[in-house]
Design an enzyme around this catalytic site. Structure first.
Site, PDB file in Angstrom:
ATOM      1  N   ALA A   1     -43.433  24.108   2.699  1.00 15.64           N
ATOM      2  CA  ALA A   1     -43.735  25.302   1.895  1.00 15.64           C
ATOM      3  C   ALA A   1     -43.993  25.090   0.572  1.00 15.64           C
ATOM      4  CB  ALA A   1     -42.691  26.325   1.909  1.00 15.64           C
ATOM      5  N   CYS A   2     -44.646  25.699  -0.383  1.00 14.39           N
ATOM      6  CA  CYS A   2     -44.900  25.578  -1.691  1.00 14.39           C
ATOM      7  C   CYS A   2     -44.421  26.978  -2.475  1.00 14.39           C
ATOM      8  CB  CYS A   2     -46.601  25.336  -2.169  1.00 14.39           C
ATOM      9  SG  CYS A   2     -47.681  26.711  -1.870  1.00 14.39           S
ATOM     10  N   ALA A   3     -45.036  27.391  -3.588  1.00 12.53           N
ATOM     11  CA  ALA A   3     -44.381  28.710  -4.156  1.00 12.53           C
ATOM     12  C   ALA A   3     -44.561  29.688  -3.320  1.00 12.53           C
ATOM     13  CB  ALA A   3     -45.055  28.562  -5.503  1.00 12.53           C
ATOM     14  N   THR A   4     -45.815  29.771  -2.839  1.00 12.35           N
ATOM     15  CA  THR A   4     -46.134  31.232  -2.168  1.00 12.35           C
ATOM     16  C   THR A   4     -46.621  31.207  -0.786  1.00 12.35           C
ATOM     17  OG1 THR A   4     -48.426  30.974  -2.933  1.00 12.35           O
ATOM     18  CG2 THR A   4     -46.706  32.232  -4.308  1.00 12.35           C
ATOM     19  N   ARG A   5     -46.962  29.717  -0.221  1.00 14.74           N
ATOM     20  CA  ARG A   5     -47.689  29.635   1.045  1.00 14.74           C
ATOM     21  C   ARG A   5     -46.543  28.676   2.102  1.00 14.74           C
ATOM     22  NH1 ARG A   5     -53.620  28.332  -0.522  1.00 14.74           N
ATOM     23  NH2 ARG A   5     -53.673  28.747  -2.868  1.00 14.74           N
TER      24      ARG A   5
END
Length: 503
Positions: free
Chosen positions: A445-449
Site C-alpha cells: 500500500a502507499c498513501a491512498t492505494r
C-alpha cells in the site's frame, strides 16, 4: 516493467512518509526560533523556549541530513520479499560501508578537498543491490564450518562486500555522471518557466497510475533539482537545498529557485481541486446531490488540508481520462505561474494547508512571496469550478452522483458494506474478491492505494472492492490498485497477516 516501477514507487513511500514530521519540526523550529518569535514567549523564559525550538530544528534537520541512508534502508525493507528486518539492517550497513569506501579512495587518490556525493541516486543503487542479494541468498547454506554465517546472517556480510565494489565503481564513474546531471539541471533551469510547466504537467499525468513517486525524488534529492552552497557546504537537490537554507539562521533573501518544483502545488491542491469538487457537485442532478455531498466535501477537505488528491481525481479519471489531461494541464500552468511570480514555498509531502502554513506565512513573505498564492488560488478556484462544472455537465461525465447506478462510488472509506463489521472481516472480503490466496502474489500500500499483484486479473471482483469503499479500482498489468484512502495501509497489513506474509 509497470509492476517493477510501481513497486519501487511504493518502496519510496516508506522513507518519504518520515519527511512530513521532520519538516514539521524543522519548519516550526526555524520559524519560531528567531528573536521576534522568541520575544512573544518571554514570559515563559526566552532561553528555555529558544532551547525547545533549537532542539526541534536539530531533530528535523537530522532526518534531512541523512536522507540517503534512510532511503537505502527504506528501499531494502520495501522491496524485500521476506525477513524485512534483515534487509533493512543490511541496507544500513551497506550504505555506511559504501560511503566509507568512497571517502577512503578520495583521501588516497584524489586532490585535497575533492568530494563525491552520490545522494539519493547512490542510495537507490545500494538499496536495490542489497534487495537483490537478500531475495536471492537469504536461505543460502554454507559448509558446516561456516554454518553460523549462513541464511539471513550471510546478507549483511555479502552486502558489505558488494558495497565496497559499488563504492569503487562510483568513485570511477560518478564524476562524469555528476557533471552530466549538472548540465541536465542547468538545461532545465535554462528552459525557465516552460521547464517548470512540463515538470508539473508530467508529474500530474504519471500520478494517474501511481508512478510519480519514481520521478520527483530525482528533482528533490539530486543535482537535477539544482546545486547551491549553503553555510559553506555544497548541497544538491531542490528539497535538500531548501531545508539547508531553512536551517541556516544566517540565510537571507528568497529561498532557492528549486522551490519551483513545489510551489505550483498549492494553488491546485488548496484551491483548484476543492473548487472542482464543488463544480462536479453542481453538475450532477439535484436529486442526487444530498447523498453524494459527503463524498465531494470530504474529498475537497482532504485535498485542501493535506494535498492528498486521489479521492477526487479518481472520481473522474476513469470516467473521462481526457478530463484528467485537462486537470494535468491546469496543474502544469499552476507551476508555471508560481515560477514567474517567484513564489518560493517549500514542502515536505504535498501542497495542502499544513505545508503552506509551515513553509509560507511562518517563514515570512520576504523569503517566500507566499502572499501571491492567495490571488492565484482564487483565480484557480474559479477556473477549476467553471471548467469542471461545464465539462462534466455537458458531456455527462459519470462522476459520483451523475447517474443513480454510480452512486455507490460516493461511499467513503468509512462506509463499509453491511456484510462486514471490522477490519479483519473486510480484509477477508477483499482477499475473496481478489480471487483468494492462490491468486494473490503480493499486497502493498502507499498513501491512498492498496496495490495488489495477482496471477489473473479476470477473476478479480471490482464491484466488491468498491462496495468496501474504494472510490476506484485501477487495473494494471498483472495487478490492481484499489483507492481506499487512509485505510489502504491498514488493509495491506491485515491481508498480509491473514495470508501469513507479514514479516
Amino acid at each position: 516493467m509497470f509492476k517493477k516501477f510501481s513497486k519501487l514507487g511504493q518502496a519510496f513511500m516508506l522513507p518519504i512518509a518520515i519527511l512530513p514530521v521532520a519538516g514539521l519540526l524543522l519548519g516550526l523550529g526555524s520559524a519560531l526560533s528567531n528573536d521576534a518569535a522568541v520575544a512573544q514567549f518571554a514570559f515563559l523564559g526566552a532561553d528555555w523556549i529558544q532551547a525547545v525550538f533549537a532542539i526541534m530544528t536539530a531533530a528535523g534537520n537530522a532526518v534531512f541530513a541523512n536522507l540517503p541512508l534512510i532511503f537505502t534502508i527504506g528501499i531494502a525493507v520495501g522491496l524485500a520479499e521476506s525477513d524485512k528486518g534483515t534487509a533493512g539492517l543490511s541496507g544500513g550497513v551497506a550504505y555506511l560501508v559504501y560511503t566509507a569506501t568512497i571517502a577512503a579512495l578520495l583521501q588516497l587518490f584524489s586532490a585535497e578537498g575533492a568530494t563525491i556525493d552520490t545522494g539519493v541516486l547512490g542510495s537507490i543503487v545500494v538499496g536495490l543491490s542489497v534487495t537483490y542479494l537478500h531475495n536471492r541468498y537469504r536461505k543460502i547454506e554454507l559448509p558446516q564450518f561456516l554454518g553460523f554465517f549462513g541464511g539471513s546472517r550471510f546478507i549483511p556480510i555479502v552486502s558489505s562486500l558488494a558495497a565496497i565494489a559499488l563504492g569503487l565503481l562510483f568513485y570511477l564513474i560518478w564524476p562524469p555522471i555528476q557533471s552530466g546531471l549538472e548540465v541536465t539541471g542547468e538545461a532545465i533551469a535554462n528552459m525557465g518557466s516552460i521547464g517548470t510547466f512540463f515538470y508539473g504537467f508530467l508529474l500530474r499525468l504519471t500520478g494517474a497510475v501511481g508512478l510519480h513517486h519514481t520521478i520527483y525524488p530525482l528533482f528533490w534529492y539530486t543535482s537535477l533539482g539544482g546545486i547551491e552552497t549553503v553555510a559553506g557546504e555544497t548541497i544538491s537537490g531542490a528539497q535538500n537545498i531548501y531545508f539547508a537554507q531553512l536551517a541556516d539562521p544566517n540565510y537571507t533573501g528568497l529561498f532557492t529557485y528549486g522551490t519551483r518544483f513545489f510551489a505550483g502545488r498549492f494553488a491546485t491542491m488548496m484551491f483548484g481541486l476543492p473548487a472542482a469538487a464543488l463544480g462536479m457537485y453542481h453538475a450532477i442532478p439535484k436529486e442526487n446531490r444530498a447523498k453524494n455531498a459527503g463524498f465531494y466535501f470530504s474529498g475537497a477537505l482532504t485535498s485542501f488540508l493535506t494535498g492528498i488528491t486521489e479521492p477526487l481525481e479518481f472520481s473522474f479519471l476513469f470516467a473521462a481520462p481526457w478530463l484528467y489531461v485537462v486537470h494535468a494541464f491546469l496543474d502544469g500552468l499552476s507551476f508555471y505561474v508560481a515560477d514567474i511570480l517567484q513564489i518560493r514555498i517549500g514542502n515536505t509531502f504535498s501542497g495542502g494547508l499544513i505545508d503552506f502554513t509551515l513553509f509560507g506565512p511562518l517563514q515570512g513573505n520576504v523569503q517566500t512571496n507566499w502572499i501571491f498564492v492567495i490571488p492565484v488560488g482564487i483565480v484557480w478556484a474559479l477556473i477549476y469550478y467553471f471548467v469542471f462544472r461545464t465539462l462534466v455537465k455537458k458531456f455527462k461525465v459519470a462522476v459520483p452522483g451523475m447517474e443513480v447506478n454510480v452512486g455507490e462510488m460516493a461511499k467513503s472509506t468509512t462506509a463499509s458494506s453491511s456484510k462486514t463489521s471490522n477490519l479483519h472481516d473486510q480484509a477477508l472480503t477483499i482477499i475473496e474478491a481478489l480471487g483468494n490466496e492462490e491468486n494473490i502474489e503480493y499486497v502493498t500500500a502507499c498513501a491512498t492505494r492498496l496495490r495488489v499483484s495477482v496471477k489473473n486479473n479476470q477473476i478479480v471482483d471490482k464491484e466488491v472492492l468498491k462496495d468496501l469503499g474504494a472510490t476506484a479500482v485501477l487495473e494494471v498489468q498483472n495487478g490492481v490498485q484499489a483507492i481506499y484512502g487512509g485505510k489502504s495501509d491498514l488493509y495491506s497489513q491485515e491481508i498480509n497477516q491473514i495470508l501469513g506474509k507479514e514479516e
